[in-house]
Design an enzyme around this catalytic site. Structure first.
Site, mmCIF file in Angstrom:
data_model
loop_
_atom_site.group_PDB
_atom_site.id
_atom_site.type_symbol
_atom_site.label_atom_id
_atom_site.label_comp_id
_atom_site.label_asym_id
_atom_site.label_seq_id
_atom_site.Cartn_x
_atom_site.Cartn_y
_atom_site.Cartn_z
ATOM 1 N N ARG A 185 85.923 -53.102 34.595
ATOM 2 C CA ARG A 185 85.234 -54.365 34.868
ATOM 3 C C ARG A 185 83.726 -54.153 35.045
ATOM 4 N NH1 ARG A 185 89.489 -55.164 33.389
ATOM 5 N NH2 ARG A 185 91.106 -56.557 34.171
ATOM 6 N N GLU B 20 85.521 -60.702 41.492
ATOM 7 C CA GLU B 20 85.116 -60.514 40.092
ATOM 8 C C GLU B 20 84.048 -61.508 39.645
ATOM 9 O OE1 GLU B 20 87.890 -60.161 36.968
ATOM 10 O OE2 GLU B 20 89.188 -58.722 37.993
ATOM 11 N N SER C 8 91.906 -64.020 37.592
ATOM 12 C CA SER C 8 91.979 -62.991 38.627
ATOM 13 C C SER C 8 90.663 -62.970 39.399
ATOM 14 C CB SER C 8 92.244 -61.627 38.004
ATOM 15 O OG SER C 8 93.484 -61.621 37.340
#
Length: 340
Positions: free
Chosen positions: A163, A336, A240
């Site tokens: 990520r 995130e 997410s």
């Protein structure tokens, strides 16, 4: 070209309220040079927006919002080893994946149904079911506002990690100094089905498929995601919400001793990745809400807006989940999405 005082609620999948003082829908890369040439906006704060699926909007934005909508997808090269496929930054990611598969260029099937745009994919190094987009990137082309010119990044120059990418590392996804305009992917011709994740393998087995082709894998991934994840058009969410935390091997072993069923994923560097969704559920937050914001009842990793939420409501629920996981497991959860 410019719009002022633009409502952004429809531009983020959490459906949070906010307005942009100035807004430009960028449909061609050359428009970015024109933005910098305009003395009204030169040096002003900018934000680069894609599909808004990885964004927490915290009120109004006083600067210039550049909404990337550059279209285009084409085969730009081919050799004995791979196909090279380019897409404009504004292309819908899922539609692009399906387009490559329909033309017989497999490789992206594990990333089917991920929301967002092509241009945002390398920033976050999107990944799912055993594949990250960085593994297939050949080139990222961007407009660099600091140089006032285009710049090309090779796969190595992107410094992809979990990520993560050089674009996040340098904070250029936040300061608006770099706008990705196109992405070229290398899709290997020696294809093998990637069915390492149990959910995908089980879905294929349930369908009676023992030797899947790429379209089979894509269909399985889509089915699994649709069962687990809410449609943002029905229940606003940003997918997410937290990174899967990576901890030391010693901390993972300690957790496993206390909680034998905790999922752990050893990493090449000796550390261990934990499943954030499992931690959140075990901390009592699956299906739980704080005001209008909570964690999805079918997947604890997904934060949802049950209606009328603000960016501050999201922050409040996020902090409560982080505190619960910290107290129970001594593990820190990192969000995130980008907060604007």
């Amino acid at each position: 070209m410019y719009q002022t005082d633009v409502d952004l609620a429809a531009c983020n999948t959490l459906a949070l309220p906010g307005r942009a003082a100035a807004y430009v829908r960028v449909t061609a890369a050359d428009m970015l040079a024109a933005v910098e040439a305009n003395p009204r906006w030169r040096g002003q704060r900018r934000f680069i927006l894609g599909g808004g699926s990885n964004l927490v909007l915290c009120g109004d934005f006083a600067g210039l919002l550049l909404h990337m909508a550059i279209p285009g997808r084409r085969l730009v090269g081919e050799d004995d080893e791979a196909w090279y496929v380019e897409a404009g930054a504004g292309e819908n990611w899922h539609a692009f994946v399906l387009w490559t598969l329909a033309r017989g260029w497999p490789g992206l099937e594990n990333l089917a149904l991920i929301p967002g745009t092509v241009g945002a994919a390398p920033v976050q190094n999107i990944g799912a079911y055993g594949l990250e987009v960085g593994e297939l990137v050949a080139r990222v082309r961007a407009w660099d506002f600091r140089r006032n010119d285009y710049v090309d990044y090779s796969r190595e120059a992107c410094r992809f990690a979990y990520r993560h990418s050089v674009f996040k590392e340098e904070g250029r996804h936040l300061d608006g100094s770099l706008a990705i305009v196109a992405l070229t992917l290398r899709l290997p011709k020696r294809w093998q089905a990637n069915c390492r994740y149990a959910d995908v393998a089980q879905e294929l087995t349930a369908r009676g498929i023992t030797q899947p082709v790429a379209s089979d894998v894509a269909a399985a991934v889509i089915a699994v995601r649709q069962r687990k994840l809410p449609d943002p058009a029905v229940l606003p969410n940003a997918g997410s919400f937290f990174h899967n935390p990576i901890v030391s091997a010693a901390q993972a072993a300690e957790l496993q001793q206390r909680y034998p069923d905790v999922p752990i994923y050893p990493q090449p560097d000796g550390r261990v990745k934990l499943a954030a969704g499992w931690l959140i559920e075990a901390a009592g937050w699956k299906g739980k809400a704080l005001g209008p914001v909570g964690m999805y009842q079918k997947q604890a990793l997904v934060l949802v807006n049950h209606g009328g939420a603000s960016g501050e409501d999201v922050r409040r629920s996020m902090a409560a989940v982080q505190a619960a996981v910290r107290t129970k497991f001594a593990v820190e959860l990192t969000p995130e999405p980008v907060f604007l």
